[in-house]
Design a protein around this motif. Structure first.
Motif, PDB file in Angstrom:
ATOM      1  N   VAL A  33     -24.771 -48.678  -9.443  1.00  0.00           N
ATOM      2  CA  VAL A  33     -23.963 -48.936  -8.252  1.00  0.00           C
ATOM      3  C   VAL A  33     -24.874 -49.015  -7.038  1.00  0.00           C
ATOM      4  CG1 VAL A  33     -22.096 -48.059  -6.794  1.00  0.00           C
ATOM      5  CG2 VAL A  33     -22.053 -47.631  -9.254  1.00  0.00           C
ATOM      6  N   SER A  34     -24.742 -50.104  -6.310  1.00  0.00           N
ATOM      7  CA  SER A  34     -25.425 -50.239  -5.029  1.00  0.00           C
ATOM      8  C   SER A  34     -24.418 -49.846  -3.959  1.00  0.00           C
ATOM      9  CB  SER A  34     -25.877 -51.681  -4.823  1.00  0.00           C
ATOM     10  OG  SER A  34     -26.264 -51.881  -3.483  1.00  0.00           O
ATOM     11  N   LYS A  35     -24.835 -49.081  -2.992  1.00  0.00           N
ATOM     12  CA  LYS A  35     -23.912 -48.653  -1.945  1.00  0.00           C
ATOM     13  C   LYS A  35     -23.395 -49.841  -1.138  1.00  0.00           C
ATOM     14  CE  LYS A  35     -23.043 -45.070  -0.345  1.00  0.00           C
ATOM     15  NZ  LYS A  35     -21.755 -44.481  -0.248  1.00  0.00           N
ATOM     16  N   ASP A  36     -24.105 -50.965  -1.160  1.00  0.00           N
ATOM     17  CA  ASP A  36     -23.610 -52.160  -0.465  1.00  0.00           C
ATOM     18  C   ASP A  36     -22.403 -52.740  -1.185  1.00  0.00           C
ATOM     19  OD1 ASP A  36     -25.470 -52.078   1.586  1.00  0.00           O
ATOM     20  OD2 ASP A  36     -26.941 -53.221   0.445  1.00  0.00           O
ATOM     21  N   ASP A  37     -22.347 -52.510  -2.506  1.00  0.00           N
ATOM     22  CA  ASP A  37     -21.206 -52.973  -3.298  1.00  0.00           C
ATOM     23  C   ASP A  37     -20.100 -51.931  -3.204  1.00  0.00           C
ATOM     24  OD1 ASP A  37     -22.881 -55.014  -4.144  1.00  0.00           O
ATOM     25  OD2 ASP A  37     -23.508 -53.926  -5.936  1.00  0.00           O
ATOM     26  N   TRP A  77     -29.824 -36.908   2.884  1.00  0.00           N
ATOM     27  CA  TRP A  77     -28.889 -36.061   2.155  1.00  0.00           C
ATOM     28  C   TRP A  77     -28.350 -34.938   3.043  1.00  0.00           C
ATOM     29  CZ3 TRP A  77     -26.359 -36.936  -2.137  1.00  0.00           C
ATOM     30  CH2 TRP A  77     -25.620 -35.888  -2.694  1.00  0.00           C
ATOM     31  N   GLU A  78     -29.238 -34.341   3.807  1.00  0.00           N
ATOM     32  CA  GLU A  78     -28.853 -33.177   4.596  1.00  0.00           C
ATOM     33  C   GLU A  78     -28.353 -33.528   5.995  1.00  0.00           C
ATOM     34  OE1 GLU A  78     -32.497 -30.952   4.361  1.00  0.00           O
ATOM     35  OE2 GLU A  78     -31.885 -29.978   2.489  1.00  0.00           O
ATOM     36  N   GLY A  79     -28.478 -34.797   6.386  1.00  0.00           N
ATOM     37  CA  GLY A  79     -28.226 -35.189   7.767  1.00  0.00           C
ATOM     38  C   GLY A  79     -26.782 -35.405   8.160  1.00  0.00           C
ATOM     39  N   LEU A  80     -25.860 -35.289   7.231  1.00  0.00           N
ATOM     40  CA  LEU A  80     -24.449 -35.487   7.553  1.00  0.00           C
ATOM     41  C   LEU A  80     -23.687 -34.185   7.374  1.00  0.00           C
ATOM     42  CD1 LEU A  80     -23.791 -38.902   5.767  1.00  0.00           C
ATOM     43  CD2 LEU A  80     -24.146 -38.518   8.199  1.00  0.00           C
ATOM     44  N   ASP A  81     -22.617 -34.039   8.115  1.00  0.00           N
ATOM     45  CA  ASP A  81     -21.771 -32.852   8.011  1.00  0.00           C
ATOM     46  C   ASP A  81     -20.721 -33.091   6.928  1.00  0.00           C
ATOM     47  OD1 ASP A  81     -20.693 -30.379   8.523  1.00  0.00           O
ATOM     48  OD2 ASP A  81     -19.421 -31.101  10.165  1.00  0.00           O
ATOM     49  N   ILE A  82     -21.096 -32.777   5.693  1.00  0.00           N
ATOM     50  CA  ILE A  82     -20.199 -32.965   4.553  1.00  0.00           C
ATOM     51  C   ILE A  82     -20.007 -31.604   3.899  1.00  0.00           C
ATOM     52  CG2 ILE A  82     -19.910 -34.056   2.290  1.00  0.00           C
ATOM     53  CD1 ILE A  82     -21.471 -36.440   3.346  1.00  0.00           C
ATOM     54  N   MET A  83     -18.747 -31.160   3.861  1.00  0.00           N
ATOM     55  CA  MET A  83     -18.490 -29.838   3.286  1.00  0.00           C
ATOM     56  C   MET A  83     -18.338 -29.907   1.767  1.00  0.00           C
ATOM     57  SD  MET A  83     -14.533 -29.178   4.516  1.00  0.00           S
ATOM     58  CE  MET A  83     -14.153 -27.805   3.481  1.00  0.00           C
ATOM     59  N   ASN A 140     -25.461 -43.153   5.265  1.00  0.00           N
ATOM     60  CA  ASN A 140     -26.921 -43.247   5.388  1.00  0.00           C
ATOM     61  C   ASN A 140     -27.608 -43.476   4.037  1.00  0.00           C
ATOM     62  OD1 ASN A 140     -26.285 -40.705   4.478  1.00  0.00           O
ATOM     63  ND2 ASN A 140     -27.625 -39.624   5.893  1.00  0.00           N
ATOM     64  N   LEU A 141     -26.839 -43.527   2.951  1.00  0.00           N
ATOM     65  CA  LEU A 141     -27.395 -43.856   1.631  1.00  0.00           C
ATOM     66  C   LEU A 141     -26.996 -45.257   1.188  1.00  0.00           C
ATOM     67  CD1 LEU A 141     -26.871 -40.547  -0.403  1.00  0.00           C
ATOM     68  CD2 LEU A 141     -28.943 -41.345   0.729  1.00  0.00           C
ATOM     69  N   LYS A 142     -26.501 -46.070   2.114  1.00  0.00           N
ATOM     70  CA  LYS A 142     -25.959 -47.377   1.745  1.00  0.00           C
ATOM     71  C   LYS A 142     -26.986 -48.300   1.088  1.00  0.00           C
ATOM     72  CE  LYS A 142     -26.497 -49.679   6.208  1.00  0.00           C
ATOM     73  NZ  LYS A 142     -27.440 -50.700   5.860  1.00  0.00           N
ATOM     74  N   ASP A 143     -28.255 -48.081   1.334  1.00  0.00           N
ATOM     75  CA  ASP A 143     -29.287 -48.928   0.739  1.00  0.00           C
ATOM     76  C   ASP A 143     -29.767 -48.427  -0.626  1.00  0.00           C
ATOM     77  OD1 ASP A 143     -29.234 -50.557   2.987  1.00  0.00           O
ATOM     78  OD2 ASP A 143     -30.760 -49.365   4.018  1.00  0.00           O
TER      79      ASP A 143
END
Length: 180
Positions: A33-37, A77-83, A140-143
């Motif tokens: 899976v590509s995050k662009d897809d 990975w760590e740069g977003l506020d995801i609980m 931020n992982l879309k690529d």
């Protein structure tokens, strides 16, 4: 209770046999899976109500040294506020030092329903309480390119076998994020 010691010994032998078996097992590639897809979960429908283990790997697209790759991945990975999401595990990260793998083990899990669990790792929202990778929320992982692989566990004693299998494969592959 006089048989308890004997039963305990038998269970220990069976556990060691399971560890030996899963040390040799390989995951079967399922999809990339590509995050662009847009993640097409329909490819997973055939795994509804199928028990097993799953592995998420992330592509080291530039075949960088692992430390260099990690220095770029960590802030993503760590740069977003995801609980309620697995964190980077330093002890397993160290196992990849001085390597340049094409695919880096990201996360290993187990489920009685591979379809629902793998889909959940993509579609869970950042504020949901269910633990998951929440990949669609990680803009931020879309690529990045993610590969999903599985091992089916077609057995009656899933609740006994699956944790041993997961632990054995985690110790062998050292995925860099996890809850444990």
């Amino acid at each position: 209770m006089e048989n308890l010691g004997s039963l305990d010994n038998q269970i220990s032998e069976i556990k060691q046999d399971l560890v030996s078996e899963f040390e040799k097992q390989e995951f079967k590639d399922l999809m990339t899976v590509s995050k662009d897809d847009q993640f097409d979960y329909k490819q997973l429908i055939k795994f509804k109500k199928v028990s097993g283990l799953y592995l998420f790997e992330i592509k080291n697209k530039e075949n960088q040294d692992f430390d260099m790759w990690l220095s770029q991945f960590r802030p993503k990975w760590e740069g977003l506020d995801i609980m309620n999401t697995p964190s980077l595990k330093q002890i397993r990260i160290l196992k990849h030092k001085n390597t340049s793998p094409t695919w880096i083990p990201l996360y290993i899990g187990k489920s009685n329903n591979l379809f629902d669990r793998i889909k959940g790792h993509f579609v869970l929202r950042s504020n949901q309480r269910t633990v998951g990778l929440k990949l669609n929320e990680r803009v931020n992982l879309k690529d990045e390119i993610i590969k999903i692989s599985i091992i089916k566990l077609e057995c009656t004693n899933y609740s006994i076998i699956a944790p041993i299998a997961e632990s054995t494969l985690r110790n062998r592959l050292n995925p860099i994020v996890g809850r444990q």
